[in-house]
Write a protein that holds these residues in place. Structure first.
Motif, PDB file in Angstrom:
ATOM      1  N   ALA A  62       0.816  -1.214   0.000  1.00 60.97           N
ATOM      2  CA  ALA A  62       0.000   0.000   0.000  1.00 60.97           C
ATOM      3  C   ALA A  62       0.850   1.266   0.000  1.00 60.97           C
ATOM      4  O   ALA A  62       0.441   2.305  -0.546  1.00 60.97           O
ATOM      5  CB  ALA A  62      -0.936  -0.011   1.211  1.00 60.97           C
ATOM      6  N   LEU A  63       2.022   1.215   0.606  1.00 62.56           N
ATOM      7  CA  LEU A  63       2.884   2.400   0.676  1.00 62.56           C
ATOM      8  C   LEU A  63       3.754   2.589  -0.563  1.00 62.56           C
ATOM      9  O   LEU A  63       4.317   3.685  -0.743  1.00 62.56           O
ATOM     10  CB  LEU A  63       3.788   2.311   1.906  1.00 62.56           C
ATOM     11  CG  LEU A  63       3.099   2.488   3.263  1.00 62.56           C
ATOM     12  CD1 LEU A  63       4.096   2.269   4.396  1.00 62.56           C
ATOM     13  CD2 LEU A  63       2.470   3.875   3.381  1.00 62.56           C
ATOM     14  N   VAL A  69       5.640   8.297  -5.757  1.00 64.10           N
ATOM     15  CA  VAL A  69       5.275   9.688  -6.060  1.00 64.10           C
ATOM     16  C   VAL A  69       6.169  10.657  -5.305  1.00 64.10           C
ATOM     17  O   VAL A  69       6.702  11.628  -5.876  1.00 64.10           O
ATOM     18  CB  VAL A  69       3.785   9.913  -5.725  1.00 64.10           C
ATOM     19  CG1 VAL A  69       3.443  11.392  -5.886  1.00 64.10           C
ATOM     20  CG2 VAL A  69       2.902   9.062  -6.625  1.00 64.10           C
ATOM     21  N   LEU A  70       6.369  10.401  -4.015  1.00 64.79           N
ATOM     22  CA  LEU A  70       7.232  11.287  -3.220  1.00 64.79           C
ATOM     23  C   LEU A  70       8.680  11.231  -3.697  1.00 64.79           C
ATOM     24  O   LEU A  70       9.368  12.256  -3.765  1.00 64.79           O
ATOM     25  CB  LEU A  70       7.155  10.902  -1.746  1.00 64.79           C
ATOM     26  CG  LEU A  70       5.785  11.086  -1.068  1.00 64.79           C
ATOM     27  CD1 LEU A  70       5.846  10.587   0.378  1.00 64.79           C
ATOM     28  CD2 LEU A  70       5.357  12.540  -1.107  1.00 64.79           C
ATOM     29  N   GLY A  71       9.168  10.040  -4.035  1.00 63.27           N
ATOM     30  CA  GLY A  71      10.544   9.920  -4.521  1.00 63.27           C
ATOM     31  C   GLY A  71      10.759  10.609  -5.847  1.00 63.27           C
ATOM     32  O   GLY A  71      11.811  11.226  -6.085  1.00 63.27           O
ATOM     33  N   TYR A  75      13.297  13.655  -6.396  1.00 59.68           N
ATOM     34  CA  TYR A  75      14.384  13.519  -7.374  1.00 59.68           C
ATOM     35  C   TYR A  75      14.498  14.779  -8.220  1.00 59.68           C
ATOM     36  O   TYR A  75      15.602  15.311  -8.429  1.00 59.68           O
ATOM     37  CB  TYR A  75      14.123  12.300  -8.253  1.00 59.68           C
ATOM     38  CG  TYR A  75      15.058  12.212  -9.447  1.00 59.68           C
ATOM     39  CD1 TYR A  75      16.379  11.793  -9.290  1.00 59.68           C
ATOM     40  CD2 TYR A  75      14.620  12.568 -10.723  1.00 59.68           C
ATOM     41  CE1 TYR A  75      17.232  11.720 -10.368  1.00 59.68           C
ATOM     42  CE2 TYR A  75      15.473  12.502 -11.808  1.00 59.68           C
ATOM     43  CZ  TYR A  75      16.774  12.073 -11.633  1.00 59.68           C
ATOM     44  OH  TYR A  75      17.619  12.015 -12.708  1.00 59.68           O
ATOM     45  N   PHE A  76      13.378  15.274  -8.713  1.00 58.24           N
ATOM     46  CA  PHE A  76      13.425  16.479  -9.540  1.00 58.24           C
ATOM     47  C   PHE A  76      13.850  17.700  -8.719  1.00 58.24           C
ATOM     48  O   PHE A  76      14.590  18.562  -9.207  1.00 58.24           O
ATOM     49  CB  PHE A  76      12.058  16.712 -10.187  1.00 58.24           C
ATOM     50  CG  PHE A  76      11.736  15.720 -11.271  1.00 58.24           C
ATOM     51  CD1 PHE A  76      12.423  15.747 -12.484  1.00 58.24           C
ATOM     52  CD2 PHE A  76      10.764  14.749 -11.082  1.00 58.24           C
ATOM     53  CE1 PHE A  76      12.135  14.826 -13.485  1.00 58.24           C
ATOM     54  CE2 PHE A  76      10.462  13.823 -12.081  1.00 58.24           C
ATOM     55  CZ  PHE A  76      11.153  13.861 -13.283  1.00 58.24           C
ATOM     56  N   ASP A  77      13.410  17.771  -7.461  1.00 57.22           N
ATOM     57  CA  ASP A  77      13.848  18.882  -6.610  1.00 57.22           C
ATOM     58  C   ASP A  77      15.353  18.823  -6.354  1.00 57.22           C
ATOM     59  O   ASP A  77      16.056  19.850  -6.431  1.00 57.22           O
ATOM     60  CB  ASP A  77      13.094  18.836  -5.281  1.00 57.22           C
ATOM     61  CG  ASP A  77      11.614  19.137  -5.445  1.00 57.22           C
ATOM     62  OD1 ASP A  77      11.245  19.728  -6.491  1.00 57.22           O
ATOM     63  OD2 ASP A  77      10.833  18.763  -4.542  1.00 57.22           O
ATOM     64  N   ASP A  78      15.864  17.630  -6.065  1.00 57.53           N
ATOM     65  CA  ASP A  78      17.308  17.489  -5.841  1.00 57.53           C
ATOM     66  C   ASP A  78      18.101  17.795  -7.106  1.00 57.53           C
ATOM     67  O   ASP A  78      19.206  18.369  -7.039  1.00 57.53           O
ATOM     68  CB  ASP A  78      17.626  16.071  -5.364  1.00 57.53           C
ATOM     69  CG  ASP A  78      17.054  15.789  -3.988  1.00 57.53           C
ATOM     70  OD1 ASP A  78      16.700  16.760  -3.295  1.00 57.53           O
ATOM     71  OD2 ASP A  78      16.950  14.599  -3.626  1.00 57.53           O
TER      72      ASP A  78
END
Length: 377
Positions: A62-63, A69-71, A75-78
Protein backbone atom coordinates in the motif's frame (compact mmCIF):
# COMPACT_ATOMS: atom_id res chain seq x y z
CA UNK A 1 -56.88 -20.04 8.79
CA UNK A 2 -58.78 -19.02 11.87
CA UNK A 3 -57.84 -15.79 13.48
CA UNK A 4 -56.92 -17.42 16.76
CA UNK A 5 -54.24 -19.50 15.15
CA UNK A 6 -52.03 -16.50 13.94
CA UNK A 7 -48.44 -16.29 15.43
CA UNK A 8 -48.03 -12.84 16.93
CA UNK A 9 -44.29 -13.15 17.81
CA UNK A 10 -41.62 -11.18 15.89
CA UNK A 11 -40.00 -13.03 13.00
CA UNK A 12 -36.35 -14.17 13.42
CA UNK A 13 -35.22 -11.41 11.02
CA UNK A 14 -36.02 -8.75 13.54
CA UNK A 15 -34.75 -10.65 16.57
CA UNK A 16 -32.17 -8.22 18.25
CA UNK A 17 -30.82 -10.52 20.95
CA UNK A 18 -29.60 -8.89 24.19
CA UNK A 19 -30.44 -5.31 24.86
CA UNK A 20 -28.13 -2.45 23.93
CA UNK A 21 -27.43 -1.59 27.56
CA UNK A 22 -26.26 -5.09 28.35
CA UNK A 23 -23.98 -5.08 25.33
CA UNK A 24 -22.48 -1.73 26.38
CA UNK A 25 -21.77 -3.02 29.86
CA UNK A 26 -20.25 -6.24 28.53
CA UNK A 27 -17.92 -4.64 26.01
CA UNK A 28 -16.91 -1.89 28.41
CA UNK A 29 -15.90 -4.44 30.99
CA UNK A 30 -14.03 -6.42 28.35
CA UNK A 31 -12.17 -3.32 27.21
CA UNK A 32 -11.20 -2.39 30.76
CA UNK A 33 -10.03 -5.94 31.41
CA UNK A 34 -7.88 -5.97 28.25
CA UNK A 35 -6.34 -2.60 29.09
CA UNK A 36 -5.48 -3.62 32.62
CA UNK A 37 -4.18 -7.00 31.51
CA UNK A 38 -2.03 -5.44 28.78
CA UNK A 39 -0.64 -2.83 31.17
CA UNK A 40 0.08 -5.31 33.93
CA UNK A 41 0.86 -8.60 32.24
CA UNK A 42 1.41 -7.64 28.54
CA UNK A 43 -1.07 -10.23 27.38
CA UNK A 44 -1.91 -8.47 24.12
CA UNK A 45 1.70 -7.98 23.00
CA UNK A 46 2.03 -11.40 21.27
CA UNK A 47 -1.28 -10.84 19.48
CA UNK A 48 -0.15 -7.41 18.35
CA UNK A 49 3.14 -8.83 17.04
CA UNK A 50 1.36 -11.56 15.08
CA UNK A 51 -1.10 -9.10 13.56
CA UNK A 52 1.72 -6.71 12.63
CA UNK A 53 3.69 -9.52 10.98
CA UNK A 54 0.70 -10.67 8.96
CA UNK A 55 -0.26 -7.15 7.85
CA UNK A 56 3.30 -6.01 6.98
CA UNK A 57 3.18 -7.17 3.30
CA UNK A 58 -0.15 -5.41 2.87
CA UNK A 59 1.27 -2.19 4.34
CA UNK A 60 4.39 -2.45 2.17
CA UNK A 61 2.31 -2.82 -1.01
CA UNK A 62 0.00 0.00 0.00
CA UNK A 63 2.88 2.40 0.68
CA UNK A 64 4.78 1.71 -2.54
CA UNK A 65 2.73 4.03 -4.80
CA UNK A 66 2.99 6.84 -2.26
CA UNK A 67 6.77 6.38 -1.97
CA UNK A 68 7.15 6.40 -5.74
CA UNK A 69 5.27 9.69 -6.06
CA UNK A 70 7.23 11.29 -3.22
CA UNK A 71 10.54 9.92 -4.52
CA UNK A 72 9.89 11.24 -8.02
CA UNK A 73 9.12 14.75 -6.80
CA UNK A 74 12.17 14.68 -4.50
CA UNK A 75 14.38 13.52 -7.37
CA UNK A 76 13.43 16.48 -9.54
CA UNK A 77 13.85 18.88 -6.61
CA UNK A 78 17.31 17.49 -5.84
CA UNK A 79 18.26 17.72 -9.51
CA UNK A 80 17.32 21.38 -9.68
CA UNK A 81 19.13 22.08 -6.41
CA UNK A 82 22.28 20.31 -7.64
CA UNK A 83 22.26 22.25 -10.90
CA UNK A 84 21.83 25.54 -9.07
CA UNK A 85 24.64 24.76 -6.63
CA UNK A 86 26.91 23.70 -9.47
CA UNK A 87 26.36 27.02 -11.18
CA UNK A 88 27.05 28.90 -7.95
CA UNK A 89 30.19 26.82 -7.36
CA UNK A 90 31.48 27.61 -10.85
CA UNK A 91 30.97 31.33 -10.28
CA UNK A 92 32.65 31.14 -6.89
CA UNK A 93 35.56 29.19 -8.38
CA UNK A 94 36.05 31.81 -11.09
CA UNK A 95 36.04 34.63 -8.54
CA UNK A 96 38.42 32.71 -6.26
CA UNK A 97 40.80 32.12 -9.16
CA UNK A 98 40.83 35.83 -9.91
CA UNK A 99 41.42 36.67 -6.26
CA UNK A 100 44.19 34.07 -6.03
CA UNK A 101 46.02 35.59 -8.99
CA UNK A 102 45.66 39.05 -7.47
CA UNK A 103 46.87 37.77 -4.11
CA UNK A 104 49.95 36.21 -5.71
CA UNK A 105 50.76 39.45 -7.49
CA UNK A 106 50.28 41.43 -4.28
CA UNK A 107 52.45 38.99 -2.34
CA UNK A 108 55.26 39.38 -4.87
CA UNK A 109 54.96 43.18 -4.81
CA UNK A 110 54.92 43.13 -1.01
CA UNK A 111 58.03 40.97 -0.92
CA UNK A 112 59.85 43.30 -3.31
CA UNK A 113 58.86 46.40 -1.34
CA UNK A 114 59.91 44.81 1.94
CA UNK A 115 63.23 43.82 0.43
CA UNK A 116 63.77 47.38 -0.87
CA UNK A 117 62.81 48.97 2.45
CA UNK A 118 64.68 46.30 4.45
CA UNK A 119 61.67 45.67 6.68
CA UNK A 120 61.26 42.69 8.97
CA UNK A 121 59.59 39.84 7.15
CA UNK A 122 56.45 38.23 8.54
CA UNK A 123 57.30 34.64 9.32
CA UNK A 124 55.02 31.67 8.79
CA UNK A 125 54.10 30.19 12.15
CA UNK A 126 54.25 26.38 12.30
CA UNK A 127 51.42 24.53 13.99
CA UNK A 128 50.37 21.10 15.20
CA UNK A 129 46.84 19.67 15.17
CA UNK A 130 45.40 18.46 18.46
CA UNK A 131 42.17 16.98 19.78
CA UNK A 132 40.28 18.24 22.80
CA UNK A 133 40.03 15.47 25.38
CA UNK A 134 37.85 17.05 28.08
CA UNK A 135 37.17 20.24 30.02
CA UNK A 136 39.19 21.04 33.11
CA UNK A 137 37.69 20.06 36.46
CA UNK A 138 38.06 23.55 37.94
CA UNK A 139 34.58 25.15 37.97
CA UNK A 140 35.98 28.66 38.45
CA UNK A 141 38.05 28.70 35.25
CA UNK A 142 37.48 27.99 31.58
CA UNK A 143 40.14 25.53 30.48
CA UNK A 144 40.37 22.46 28.26
CA UNK A 145 42.81 19.56 27.96
CA UNK A 146 44.32 18.54 24.60
CA UNK A 147 46.15 15.37 23.59
CA UNK A 148 49.49 17.02 22.71
CA UNK A 149 52.24 17.59 25.24
CA UNK A 150 55.93 18.10 25.77
CA UNK A 151 56.87 14.98 23.82
CA UNK A 152 55.20 16.49 20.73
CA UNK A 153 57.07 19.80 21.07
CA UNK A 154 54.36 21.87 22.77
CA UNK A 155 55.74 24.73 24.87
CA UNK A 156 53.97 26.96 27.42
CA UNK A 157 52.50 30.10 25.91
CA UNK A 158 51.66 28.55 22.54
CA UNK A 159 48.57 30.09 20.90
CA UNK A 160 45.66 27.76 20.17
CA UNK A 161 43.23 28.48 17.34
CA UNK A 162 40.39 26.75 15.56
CA UNK A 163 38.75 27.26 12.18
CA UNK A 164 37.12 30.56 13.26
CA UNK A 165 39.72 32.34 15.37
CA UNK A 166 41.82 32.36 18.54
CA UNK A 167 40.62 29.81 21.09
CA UNK A 168 43.12 30.31 23.90
CA UNK A 169 46.69 29.78 25.05
CA UNK A 170 48.65 26.85 26.46
CA UNK A 171 49.33 27.51 30.15
CA UNK A 172 50.45 24.11 31.42
CA UNK A 173 52.37 21.41 29.54
CA UNK A 174 52.65 17.82 30.70
CA UNK A 175 54.37 14.88 29.06
CA UNK A 176 51.46 13.83 26.83
CA UNK A 177 48.75 16.43 27.49
CA UNK A 178 48.49 20.19 27.76
CA UNK A 179 46.14 22.60 29.48
CA UNK A 180 44.68 25.41 27.37
CA UNK A 181 43.16 28.50 28.96
CA UNK A 182 40.29 29.77 26.84
CA UNK A 183 39.91 33.39 25.78
CA UNK A 184 36.82 33.77 27.99
CA UNK A 185 38.79 32.96 31.14
CA UNK A 186 39.11 35.93 33.48
CA UNK A 187 42.89 35.45 33.82
CA UNK A 188 43.66 35.61 30.09
CA UNK A 189 44.25 38.79 28.10
CA UNK A 190 45.10 39.22 24.41
CA UNK A 191 46.43 42.35 22.65
CA UNK A 192 44.00 43.04 19.82
CA UNK A 193 43.60 45.57 17.03
CA UNK A 194 40.43 46.96 15.49
CA UNK A 195 40.54 46.02 11.81
CA UNK A 196 38.40 49.01 10.85
CA UNK A 197 40.28 51.79 12.65
CA UNK A 198 43.61 50.15 13.48
CA UNK A 199 43.33 51.11 17.17
CA UNK A 200 45.10 48.77 19.56
CA UNK A 201 43.70 47.60 22.87
CA UNK A 202 43.64 44.60 25.19
CA UNK A 203 40.79 42.09 25.38
CA UNK A 204 40.18 40.36 28.70
CA UNK A 205 38.20 37.22 29.31
CA UNK A 206 34.84 37.81 30.97
CA UNK A 207 32.86 34.64 31.57
CA UNK A 208 29.96 36.58 33.10
CA UNK A 209 29.28 38.75 30.04
CA UNK A 210 26.46 37.15 28.07
CA UNK A 211 27.38 33.78 29.52
CA UNK A 212 30.75 33.43 27.73
CA UNK A 213 32.37 36.51 26.25
CA UNK A 214 35.19 39.02 26.38
CA UNK A 215 35.58 42.65 27.36
CA UNK A 216 37.68 45.57 26.12
CA UNK A 217 38.91 47.53 29.09
CA UNK A 218 40.48 50.95 29.52
CA UNK A 219 38.86 52.33 26.36
CA UNK A 220 37.67 55.91 26.45
CA UNK A 221 34.00 56.73 26.24
CA UNK A 222 34.64 58.74 23.07
CA UNK A 223 36.65 55.98 21.34
CA UNK A 224 35.81 55.24 17.71
CA UNK A 225 34.16 51.88 18.22
CA UNK A 226 31.04 50.41 16.69
CA UNK A 227 28.99 47.32 17.27
CA UNK A 228 30.10 44.64 14.83
CA UNK A 229 33.75 45.74 14.58
CA UNK A 230 36.17 42.84 14.13
CA UNK A 231 39.05 42.49 16.58
CA UNK A 232 42.18 40.62 15.49
CA UNK A 233 45.52 39.93 17.14
CA UNK A 234 47.95 42.83 16.90
CA UNK A 235 51.13 40.74 17.16
CA UNK A 236 52.90 43.19 19.49
CA UNK A 237 53.12 40.71 22.36
CA UNK A 238 55.46 38.30 20.56
CA UNK A 239 53.13 35.37 21.22
CA UNK A 240 50.18 35.54 18.84
CA UNK A 241 50.74 36.02 15.11
CA UNK A 242 49.23 39.21 13.77
CA UNK A 243 45.92 39.23 11.95
CA UNK A 244 44.17 36.20 13.53
CA UNK A 245 40.48 36.96 14.30
CA UNK A 246 39.66 37.05 18.00
CA UNK A 247 36.21 38.53 18.66
CA UNK A 248 33.53 40.88 17.41
CA UNK A 249 32.11 43.82 19.38
CA UNK A 250 28.61 42.94 20.55
CA UNK A 251 27.52 45.78 22.83
CA UNK A 252 28.89 49.16 23.94
CA UNK A 253 27.82 50.96 27.10
CA UNK A 254 28.81 54.60 27.47
CA UNK A 255 28.00 56.14 30.83
CA UNK A 256 28.26 59.75 31.89
CA UNK A 257 29.66 58.93 35.33
CA UNK A 258 32.67 57.03 33.93
CA UNK A 259 35.49 58.05 31.61
CA UNK A 260 35.71 54.53 30.22
CA UNK A 261 33.20 52.61 28.17
CA UNK A 262 32.04 49.08 28.86
CA UNK A 263 32.64 47.13 25.64
CA UNK A 264 31.42 43.54 25.47
CA UNK A 265 32.70 41.22 22.74
CA UNK A 266 31.77 37.77 21.55
CA UNK A 267 34.65 35.42 20.65
CA UNK A 268 34.61 34.01 17.14
CA UNK A 269 36.10 30.64 18.11
CA UNK A 270 33.93 27.80 19.35
CA UNK A 271 34.86 28.09 23.01
CA UNK A 272 32.15 25.76 24.28
CA UNK A 273 32.28 22.92 21.76
CA UNK A 274 35.65 22.82 20.02
CA UNK A 275 36.74 19.33 19.02
CA UNK A 276 39.89 19.78 16.93
CA UNK A 277 42.30 22.70 17.37
CA UNK A 278 45.64 23.90 16.01
CA UNK A 279 48.51 24.70 18.38
CA UNK A 280 50.86 27.34 16.97
CA UNK A 281 54.42 28.03 18.01
CA UNK A 282 54.89 31.37 19.79
CA UNK A 283 56.17 34.09 17.50
CA UNK A 284 59.10 34.74 19.83
CA UNK A 285 60.35 31.15 19.64
CA UNK A 286 63.16 31.44 17.09
CA UNK A 287 63.96 27.74 17.24
CA UNK A 288 60.49 26.74 16.10
CA UNK A 289 60.39 29.00 13.06
CA UNK A 290 60.16 27.02 9.83
CA UNK A 291 62.44 27.30 6.86
CA UNK A 292 61.15 29.64 4.11
CA UNK A 293 59.00 28.01 1.51
CA UNK A 294 60.36 27.44 -1.97
CA UNK A 295 57.43 29.31 -3.45
CA UNK A 296 58.13 32.50 -1.48
CA UNK A 297 59.50 35.10 -3.95
CA UNK A 298 61.49 36.87 -1.26
CA UNK A 299 63.10 33.65 -0.11
CA UNK A 300 63.94 32.75 -3.69
CA UNK A 301 65.48 36.17 -4.32
CA UNK A 302 67.51 36.00 -1.12
CA UNK A 303 68.71 32.53 -2.00
CA UNK A 304 69.78 33.75 -5.45
CA UNK A 305 71.65 36.67 -3.90
CA UNK A 306 73.48 34.37 -1.48
CA UNK A 307 74.38 31.98 -4.28
CA UNK A 308 75.66 34.89 -6.36
CA UNK A 309 77.80 36.18 -3.48
CA UNK A 310 79.26 32.73 -2.96
CA UNK A 311 80.07 32.39 -6.66
CA UNK A 312 81.67 35.86 -6.70
CA UNK A 313 83.82 35.01 -3.71
CA UNK A 314 84.87 31.74 -5.32
CA UNK A 315 85.80 33.58 -8.54
CA UNK A 316 87.80 36.19 -6.59
CA UNK A 317 89.75 33.50 -4.77
CA UNK A 318 90.46 31.73 -8.03
CA UNK A 319 91.78 34.92 -9.65
CA UNK A 320 94.05 35.66 -6.68
CA UNK A 321 95.49 32.18 -6.74
CA UNK A 322 96.11 32.39 -10.48
CA UNK A 323 97.86 35.77 -10.32
CA UNK A 324 100.19 35.04 -7.42
CA UNK A 325 102.38 32.41 -9.16
CA UNK A 326 102.86 34.70 -12.18
CA UNK A 327 103.77 37.73 -10.07
CA UNK A 328 106.36 36.05 -7.85
CA UNK A 329 108.80 34.89 -10.58
CA UNK A 330 108.56 38.22 -12.46
CA UNK A 331 109.16 40.34 -9.35
CA UNK A 332 112.16 38.51 -7.93
CA UNK A 333 114.51 38.72 -10.95
CA UNK A 334 113.59 42.35 -11.57
CA UNK A 335 114.35 43.28 -7.98
CA UNK A 336 117.55 41.31 -7.64
CA UNK A 337 119.12 42.18 -10.99
CA UNK A 338 119.62 45.89 -10.17
CA UNK A 339 120.89 44.96 -6.72
CA UNK A 340 123.52 42.73 -8.29
CA UNK A 341 124.50 45.17 -11.05
CA UNK A 342 124.34 48.56 -9.27
CA UNK A 343 126.80 48.09 -6.39
CA UNK A 344 129.49 46.39 -8.48
CA UNK A 345 130.55 49.43 -10.54
CA UNK A 346 130.82 51.46 -7.32
CA UNK A 347 133.22 48.95 -5.85
CA UNK A 348 135.22 48.77 -9.05
CA UNK A 349 135.65 52.60 -9.17
CA UNK A 350 137.34 52.65 -5.76
CA UNK A 351 141.15 52.54 -5.88
CA UNK A 352 142.40 49.06 -5.24
CA UNK A 353 145.63 47.16 -5.79
CA UNK A 354 146.27 45.43 -9.09
CA UNK A 355 146.25 42.06 -7.49
CA UNK A 356 142.96 42.70 -5.86
CA UNK A 357 141.49 43.86 -9.14
CA UNK A 358 142.44 40.64 -10.85
CA UNK A 359 140.87 38.59 -8.10
CA UNK A 360 137.68 40.63 -7.88
CA UNK A 361 137.13 41.05 -11.63
CA UNK A 362 135.67 37.63 -12.35
CA UNK A 363 133.06 37.96 -9.54
CA UNK A 364 130.61 40.26 -11.34
CA UNK A 365 130.74 38.14 -14.43
CA UNK A 366 130.26 34.94 -12.47
CA UNK A 367 127.36 36.45 -10.55
CA UNK A 368 125.80 37.84 -13.66
CA UNK A 369 126.25 34.55 -15.48
CA UNK A 370 124.98 32.35 -12.66
CA UNK A 371 121.89 34.29 -11.46
CA UNK A 372 119.87 34.40 -14.64
CA UNK A 373 120.61 30.75 -15.39
CA UNK A 374 119.81 29.47 -11.90
CA UNK A 375 116.63 31.63 -11.30
CA UNK A 376 115.19 31.98 -14.72
CA UNK A 377 111.46 31.20 -14.69
Amino acid sequence: MPLGTLDRTAPPLFNQGPSALSKLILFSALAIFLMVADARFHLVQPIRSVVGTVLYPVQWLALKPVQMVLGGSKYFDDLQTAQRREEEARKALASQAERASQADAMAQDNARLRALLELRQTTLTPGRAAEVLYDAADPYSRKIIIDQGQTQGIVPGSPVIDADGVLGQVTLVNAFTSEVTLVIDRDLSIPVQNTRTGARSVAFGDATAHGAGMELRFMGANADLREGDLLATSGVDGVYPAGVPVARIDRIERRADSAFARIYCMPLATVSGARYVLVLAPVGQQALRPAPLSGDPLAVSKKKEKDKEKSDKAKGKGKGKAEKPTDKPSDKPADKAPEAAAPKPATQAAPQKPGAQQQSAPKPGAAAANKPEGRSP
